[in-house]
Design an enzyme around this catalytic site. Structure first.
Site, PDB file in Angstrom:
ATOM      1  N   HIS A   1       0.860  -1.185   0.000  1.00  0.00           N
ATOM      2  CA  HIS A   1       0.000   0.000   0.000  1.00  0.00           C
ATOM      3  C   HIS A   1       0.897   1.236   0.000  1.00  0.00           C
ATOM      4  CE1 HIS A   1      -3.932  -1.862   1.758  1.00  0.00           C
ATOM      5  NE2 HIS A   1      -3.417  -2.591   0.780  1.00  0.00           N
TER       6      HIS A   1
ATOM      7  N   GLU B   1       0.878   3.908   1.804  1.00  0.00           N
ATOM      8  CA  GLU B   1       1.332   4.317   3.145  1.00  0.00           C
ATOM      9  C   GLU B   1       2.462   3.412   3.644  1.00  0.00           C
ATOM     10  OE1 GLU B   1      -3.169   5.094   2.889  1.00  0.00           O
ATOM     11  OE2 GLU B   1      -1.789   3.514   2.265  1.00  0.00           O
TER      12      GLU B   1
ATOM     13  N   CYS C   1      -5.868   2.118   5.748  1.00  0.00           N
ATOM     14  CA  CYS C   1      -6.598   0.922   6.160  1.00  0.00           C
ATOM     15  C   CYS C   1      -6.057   0.419   7.499  1.00  0.00           C
ATOM     16  CB  CYS C   1      -6.471  -0.168   5.091  1.00  0.00           C
ATOM     17  SG  CYS C   1      -4.824  -0.911   5.018  1.00  0.00           S
TER      18      CYS C   1
ATOM     19  N   CYS D   1      -2.249  -0.514   7.363  1.00  0.00           N
ATOM     20  CA  CYS D   1      -1.402   0.676   7.363  1.00  0.00           C
ATOM     21  C   CYS D   1      -1.476   1.401   8.701  1.00  0.00           C
ATOM     22  CB  CYS D   1      -1.807   1.591   6.220  1.00  0.00           C
ATOM     23  SG  CYS D   1      -1.532   0.861   4.594  1.00  0.00           S
TER      24      CYS D   1
END
Length: 146
Positions: A62, A64, A91, A94
């Protein structure tokens, strides 16, 4: 004092969010979810990343997570003085990384639904009920959508 802190953090938020949107567009052009993320210290971008989970065939890629990995190589584990920007609410996965690295502030544009770490079913970013060693609850700021 808190007002001054917030004013300083928000003074370049639009600029940084625009950069996240550019990264998100790059991610989407490669078949990934349209997410971009930055790690900023004192109004300087330390690390940036675009979503790469689909193209890398790795769910942990992801935006992040990738930005945190890059920043950690520069800053180490304690990132309490950084601001993480993302065009999407981080999410749960993360958010876990954000808390473990003690990131103090997260600024995002769009909510992520039930899996969002600030507003979802599992409020990992805001919860006080976390393991010892995690950082304090994160200052989460959702930017107004145009």
């Amino acid at each position: 004092m808190a007002f001054l802190w917030l004013r300083d953090v928000m003074k370049n938020a639009t600029y940084f969010m625009e950069r996240c949107e550019v990264l998100a567009g790059q991610a989407a052009s490669k078949g990934n979810s349209a997410v971009g993320s930055l790690i900023v210290v004192d109004d300087t971008i330390i690390a940036e990343a675009e979503e790469a989970a689909t193209s890398q065939q790795d769910v942990s890629c992801h935006a992040e997570m990738e930005a945190i990995r890059r920043a950690r190589a520069i800053l180490g584990k304690d990132m309490s003085n950084v601001v993480l920007y993302s065009n999407k609410e981080p999410c749960v996965m993360c958010s876990y990384a954000i808390r473990v690295h003690r990131i103090g502030t997260v600024i995002y544009k769009e909510k992520s639904g039930e899996m969002g770490g600030a507003n979802g079913t599992f409020d990992v970013l805001a919860s006080e009920n976390v393991p010892e060693g995690w950082g304090p609850p994160v200052h989460c700021i959702q930017l107004e959508q145009n």
